[in-house]
Design a protein around this motif. Structure first.
Motif, PDB file in Angstrom:
ATOM      1  N   MET A  64      36.847  48.034  17.748  1.00 44.16           N
ATOM      2  CA  MET A  64      36.020  47.702  18.772  1.00 44.16           C
ATOM      3  C   MET A  64      36.633  47.312  20.176  1.00 44.16           C
ATOM      4  N   ILE A  65      36.381  47.968  21.055  1.00 47.52           N
ATOM      5  CA  ILE A  65      36.856  47.561  22.522  1.00 47.52           C
ATOM      6  C   ILE A  65      36.218  46.422  22.817  1.00 47.52           C
ATOM      7  N   THR A  66      36.718  45.115  23.422  1.00 46.07           N
ATOM      8  CA  THR A  66      36.318  44.186  23.774  1.00 46.07           C
ATOM      9  C   THR A  66      36.448  43.645  25.102  1.00 46.07           C
ATOM     10  N   ARG A  67      37.325  44.334  25.811  1.00 45.15           N
ATOM     11  CA  ARG A  67      37.622  44.017  27.211  1.00 45.15           C
ATOM     12  C   ARG A  67      38.408  45.273  27.788  1.00 45.15           C
ATOM     13  N   MET A  68      37.589  45.515  29.122  1.00 41.92           N
ATOM     14  CA  MET A  68      38.501  46.396  29.803  1.00 41.92           C
ATOM     15  C   MET A  68      38.628  45.843  31.358  1.00 41.92           C
ATOM     16  N   TRP A  69      40.032  45.757  31.863  1.00 38.96           N
ATOM     17  CA  TRP A  69      40.117  45.310  32.964  1.00 38.96           C
ATOM     18  C   TRP A  69      41.064  46.310  33.856  1.00 38.96           C
ATOM     19  N   PHE A  70      40.695  46.411  35.070  1.00 40.36           N
ATOM     20  CA  PHE A  70      41.332  47.337  36.187  1.00 40.36           C
ATOM     21  C   PHE A  70      41.604  46.625  37.535  1.00 40.36           C
ATOM     22  N   THR A  71      42.534  47.419  38.237  1.00 42.97           N
ATOM     23  CA  THR A  71      42.420  47.026  39.716  1.00 42.97           C
ATOM     24  C   THR A  71      43.186  48.315  40.326  1.00 42.97           C
ATOM     25  N   ILE A  72      42.839  48.579  41.478  1.00 51.98           N
ATOM     26  CA  ILE A  72      43.155  50.137  41.893  1.00 51.98           C
ATOM     27  C   ILE A  72      43.375  50.141  43.438  1.00 51.98           C
ATOM     28  N   ASP A  73      44.463  50.628  43.687  1.00 48.07           N
ATOM     29  CA  ASP A  73      45.027  50.743  45.373  1.00 48.07           C
ATOM     30  C   ASP A  73      44.600  52.205  45.531  1.00 48.07           C
ATOM     31  N   SER A  74      43.927  52.660  46.296  1.00 48.27           N
ATOM     32  CA  SER A  74      43.353  54.165  46.797  1.00 48.27           C
ATOM     33  C   SER A  74      43.375  53.957  48.454  1.00 48.27           C
ATOM     34  N   ARG A  75      43.862  55.215  48.972  1.00 45.22           N
ATOM     35  CA  ARG A  75      43.804  55.291  50.574  1.00 45.22           C
ATOM     36  C   ARG A  75      42.343  55.909  50.974  1.00 45.22           C
ATOM     37  N   ASP A  76      41.595  56.466  49.679  1.00 44.99           N
ATOM     38  CA  ASP A  76      40.438  57.058  49.952  1.00 44.99           C
ATOM     39  C   ASP A  76      39.516  56.108  50.143  1.00 44.99           C
ATOM     40  N   PRO A  77      38.580  56.123  51.336  1.00 42.76           N
ATOM     41  CA  PRO A  77      37.575  54.889  51.420  1.00 42.76           C
ATOM     42  C   PRO A  77      36.448  54.899  50.688  1.00 42.76           C
ATOM     43  N   HIS A  78      36.207  55.988  49.921  1.00 44.64           N
ATOM     44  CA  HIS A  78      35.179  56.101  49.010  1.00 44.64           C
ATOM     45  C   HIS A  78      35.661  56.275  47.672  1.00 44.64           C
ATOM     46  N   PHE A  79      36.717  55.612  47.258  1.00 46.35           N
ATOM     47  CA  PHE A  79      37.453  56.054  46.090  1.00 46.35           C
ATOM     48  C   PHE A  79      36.658  55.195  44.878  1.00 46.35           C
ATOM     49  N   LEU A  80      35.830  54.277  45.183  1.00 44.55           N
ATOM     50  CA  LEU A  80      34.773  53.592  44.081  1.00 44.55           C
ATOM     51  C   LEU A  80      33.752  54.908  43.497  1.00 44.55           C
ATOM     52  N   ARG A  81      33.591  55.935  44.258  1.00 42.92           N
ATOM     53  CA  ARG A  81      32.672  56.820  43.966  1.00 42.92           C
ATOM     54  C   ARG A  81      33.377  58.097  43.533  1.00 42.92           C
ATOM     55  N   HIS A  82      34.877  58.289  43.933  1.00 44.83           N
ATOM     56  CA  HIS A  82      35.318  59.480  43.699  1.00 44.83           C
ATOM     57  C   HIS A  82      36.323  59.406  42.492  1.00 44.83           C
ATOM     58  N   ILE A  83      36.465  58.237  41.897  1.00 40.97           N
ATOM     59  CA  ILE A  83      37.220  58.205  40.487  1.00 40.97           C
ATOM     60  C   ILE A  83      36.150  57.936  39.482  1.00 40.97           C
ATOM     61  N   LEU A  84      36.561  58.702  38.309  1.00 36.85           N
ATOM     62  CA  LEU A  84      35.465  58.716  37.373  1.00 36.85           C
ATOM     63  C   LEU A  84      36.185  58.082  35.942  1.00 36.85           C
TER      64      LEU A  84
ATOM     65  N   TYR B 217      45.791  48.781  34.476  1.00 37.01           N
ATOM     66  CA  TYR B 217      44.716  48.559  33.602  1.00 37.01           C
ATOM     67  C   TYR B 217      45.150  47.834  32.316  1.00 37.01           C
ATOM     68  N   GLN B 218      44.381  47.207  31.615  1.00 41.64           N
ATOM     69  CA  GLN B 218      44.370  46.468  30.465  1.00 41.64           C
ATOM     70  C   GLN B 218      43.094  46.826  29.486  1.00 41.64           C
ATOM     71  N   ILE B 219      43.469  47.053  28.192  1.00 47.66           N
ATOM     72  CA  ILE B 219      42.266  47.530  27.274  1.00 47.66           C
ATOM     73  C   ILE B 219      42.703  46.504  26.109  1.00 47.66           C
ATOM     74  N   ASN B 220      41.652  45.901  25.794  1.00 48.61           N
ATOM     75  CA  ASN B 220      41.757  44.996  24.781  1.00 48.61           C
ATOM     76  C   ASN B 220      40.939  45.537  23.565  1.00 48.61           C
ATOM     77  N   TYR B 221      41.271  45.582  22.268  1.00 54.67           N
ATOM     78  CA  TYR B 221      40.413  45.917  21.256  1.00 54.67           C
ATOM     79  C   TYR B 221      41.185  45.383  20.052  1.00 54.67           C
ATOM     80  N   TYR B 222      40.141  45.325  18.948  1.00 57.90           N
ATOM     81  CA  TYR B 222      40.275  44.873  17.569  1.00 57.90           C
ATOM     82  C   TYR B 222      40.590  46.299  16.691  1.00 57.90           C
ATOM     83  N   ALA B 223      41.451  46.389  16.086  1.00 62.38           N
ATOM     84  CA  ALA B 223      41.778  47.390  14.890  1.00 62.38           C
ATOM     85  C   ALA B 223      40.809  46.745  13.681  1.00 62.38           C
TER      86      ALA B 223
END
Length: 659
Positions: free
Chosen positions: A82-102, A173-179
């Motif tokens: 079970m994944i219990t936490r996801m964390w990201f932070t991003i540096d992009s030069r694209d002003p609309h990267f929030l919509r252009h990264i999936l 990124y950081q992905i926390n999960y329980y095996a």
């Protein structure tokens, strides 16, 4: 007293059931309450892991680069967990990267993703980064976090797709999960799903559809972005309607979109962030709204299907740009999502083309000689539902036909691009504007006002475009839309009288509009009438040449709520003729022409020009016009005008003859 692991697990489950009884739904021995138990109830059978972008060389370069147009897998977990936490932070030069990264997530080796969402929309804002702190998914001081529990039986794969067109230089990124030990999770485990949808222009009579899902599961909320084309928040007058298991009438039927987000009065006190609902962005200048409602304490279960829909304005009358990210759990398999829109089709609106725009594809083109007019299809990102008209020749003429008004304010929306040069715009050989259209890339140029133009006697208006070669050697024009606004001239003077009572049993049972008070029987201007609370009333004249909220009926009457008033004037026509009457009112109204009722409307609404139109016949000479207007509460106004293609109508409350 010593507490055993078994006792501890029982206590945790009991607390979870008390906390989230709304999520409880036992079928086949399964208990869905454990999803949101805190701490996780299976700790005795779990081992905690964190996957991250840490520098494997021991340095401090704790990030990854994602090349343009590439997809990277940031987690590929095997086995039950079970994944219990996801964390990201991003540096992009694209002003609309929030919509252009999936963000994509796959469970148990499935072929189609269970999560496919632009990364900004998943975490709460597709317009721009906004710090907000809901409990399960949000944005916090430069970071992006998610605490939705995400169980899986065989494995989980998380992908990031870079569709910005350039390299993302820093993705942390950081992905926390329980095996988990095999067999820990129920056999009929509900899997986490998230889906993004957008309608760039809701100019249709049906509700906007945020989610259509089939299966057995429960809905846990959505993130919402809305932007109108007229900078108005009227689209918030729409309601949420959620249909469960094939319902024809929704079991969840709302009272307004800001109400759905547990706010009120068009979000009157601005932005806020709460555990399960919030207003992340309120841009009143452009009408932009970002909000969230997470149904954790009030999850909505479904056994067969669910349809989550939103009205765009009352009765779906408002054209706006709606986008949503919906979150839900269901037992697999799930139906594949529709193909994700391309990055240009996900970009937020940067150009607002009004609701009443005419696309060039609706116009007739008269090219001279051998000139050709090309239809280059959807322009994007701002006008995807209409076509752009491009001519690469020296001149062409657009013809607008069947126009019914005597004069129009004409605006044109144009684009600049590599293939465009300098364009002169003319009407009847008179220069109206010049447009310099060359640019390195296709992009909106904006609105160009062409002034007030008069169609000919046949209702036809021709606008000519002449291309000039510039230093680039380019010619041509990129046309996105026309907006023709009738030059509205409202009936300029009235005699008014009121207030009369407007008795009611409810908002929909108000009797004043159909109660014939004495001014309805006699419009003698010297007669005194009895109004609310027995006050004596007389006709008084208003001649400011304005209409609607410019005239503002509330300023003339005390009280101005829950009342009836009358407005009386005359229209002179030199001959018998058929014309159109246009009216808008706040709230209900009746119109009498020569003592015959020609219009009746009873509802609660905000007045706007030309909300309704009626074909009427004016007799030769003076025509008597009487308007009866009722107000429920709040604003009070009406707009009234007549089409006058021959420009021969004359208005006078005192029957003063035309000059």
């Amino acid at each position: 007293m010593k507490t055993t692991n078994r006792h501890r697990l029982a206590i945790i489950l009991l607390l979870a059931m008390i906390q989230l009884g709304a999520c409880q739904n036992k079928r086949g021995g399964s208990d869905r309450t454990w999803f949101f138990a805190e701490p996780f109830p299976y700790l005795d059978r779990a081992k905690s892991f964190q996957i991250s972008s840490y520098d494997t060389t021991g340095g401090n370069n704790d990030r990854i680069n994602i090349h343009a147009d590439s997809t990277v897998t940031i987690a590929n977990i095997q086995g039950e967990g079970m994944i219990t936490r996801m964390w990201f932070t991003i540096d992009s030069r694209d002003p609309h990267f929030l919509r252009h990264i999936l963000l994509r997530i796959y469970w148990d080796d499935e072929a189609f993703p269970s999560v496919e969402v632009p990364i900004g929309d998943f975490f709460g804002s597709g317009f721009d980064y906004r710090h907000h702190l809901p409990r399960y998914v949000g944005m916090s001081s430069g970071g992006y976090y998610c605490y939705f529990p995400m169980p899986f039986k065989k494995g989980a794969r998380i992908e990031i797709a870079n569709e910005t067109g350039e390299e993302v230089y820093a993705f942390y990124y950081q992905i926390n999960y329980y095996a988990l030990e095999k067999g820990t999770l129920p056999t009929d485990t509900d899997y986490f799903h998230a889906y993004w949808n957008r309608d760039i222009r809701t100019d249709y009579p049906e509700n906007y559809v945020a989610l259509e899902a089939e299966g057995d599961g429960f809905f846990v909320g959505l993130n919402f972005n809305g932007q109108p084309y007229n900078r108005s928040l009227f689209y918030l007058e729409g309601d949420e309607m959620i249909f469960v298991d094939g319902e024809t009438r929704p079991s969840v039927y709302g009272t307004g979109l800001e109400d759905y987000f547990t706010s009120g009065w068009y979000f009157q006190d601005g932005e806020f962030s709460a555990l399960y609902h919030g207003l992340t962005l309120l841009d009143t200048e452009n009408g932009r709204v970002t909000a969230y409602r997470h149904h954790i304490p009030d999850a909505i279960p479904f056994k067969e299907s669910i349809s989550v829909t939103l009205e765009h304005g009352h009765g779906n009358k408002e054209a706006a740009d709606f986008s949503t990210t919906v979150f839900w759990y269901q037992r697999e398999p799930h139906a594949p999502f529709p193909v994700m829109k391309g990055p240009r089709q996900r970009t937020p609106l940067t150009r607002l083309i009004p609701n009443n725009a005419i696309p060039p594809s609706a116009l007739k083109v008269k090219p001279p000689g051998k000139a050709q007019v090309e239809d280059v299809g959807h322009l994007g990102p701002d006008w995807l539902d209409n076509e752009q008209l491009v001519s690469k020749d020296d001149a062409f003429t657009l013809v607008l036909k069947d126009l019914e008004e005597a004069a129009y304010e004409v605006d044109i929306f144009m684009s600049q691009g590599p293939d465009f040069g300098t364009i002169s715009i003319l009407h009847q050989d008179k220069p109206l504007a010049s447009f310099h259209g060359h640019a390195d890339k296709l992009s909106p140029k904006g609105k160009i006002g062409l002034g007030t133009l008069n169609p000919d006697e046949e209702g036809k208006l021709e606008i000519r475009f002449e291309a000039e070669k510039g230093t680039s050697g380019k010619t041509g024009a990129g046309i996105d839309a026309f907006v023709l606004t009738p030059k509205r001239e409202y009936v300029p003077e009235w005699y008014l009288i009121g207030p009369f009572p407007n008795p009611r049993l409810s908002d929909y049972q108000r009797f004043g509009l159909d109660s014939a008070y004495t001014p309805e029987k006699s419009t003698a201007l010297d007669k005194t009438h009895v109004g609310i609370d027995g006050q004596p009333l007389k006709w008084f004249k208003v001649s400011d040449g304005k209409g609607g909220y410019d005239m503002g009926l509330w300023q003339y009457f005390d009280p101005y709520e829950f009342i009836i008033i009358y407005a009386h004037t005359y229209i002179y026509s030199p001959e018998e003729q058929s014309v159109k009457m246009f009216i808008g009112s706040d709230d209900g109204s009746k119109v009498f022409l020569n003592d015959q009722m020609i219009y009746r409307f009873l509802d609660v609404r905000i007045a706007a020009p030309d909300q309704d139109e009626v074909e009427v016949t004016l007799k030769k000479g003076w025509n008597k016009l009487l308007v009866k207007a009722e107000n429920n509460f709040g604003g009070f106004a009406f707009y009234l005008r007549f089409s006058d293609p021959l420009n021969n109508l004359h208005y006078s409350a005192d029957k003063k003859p035309p000059l």
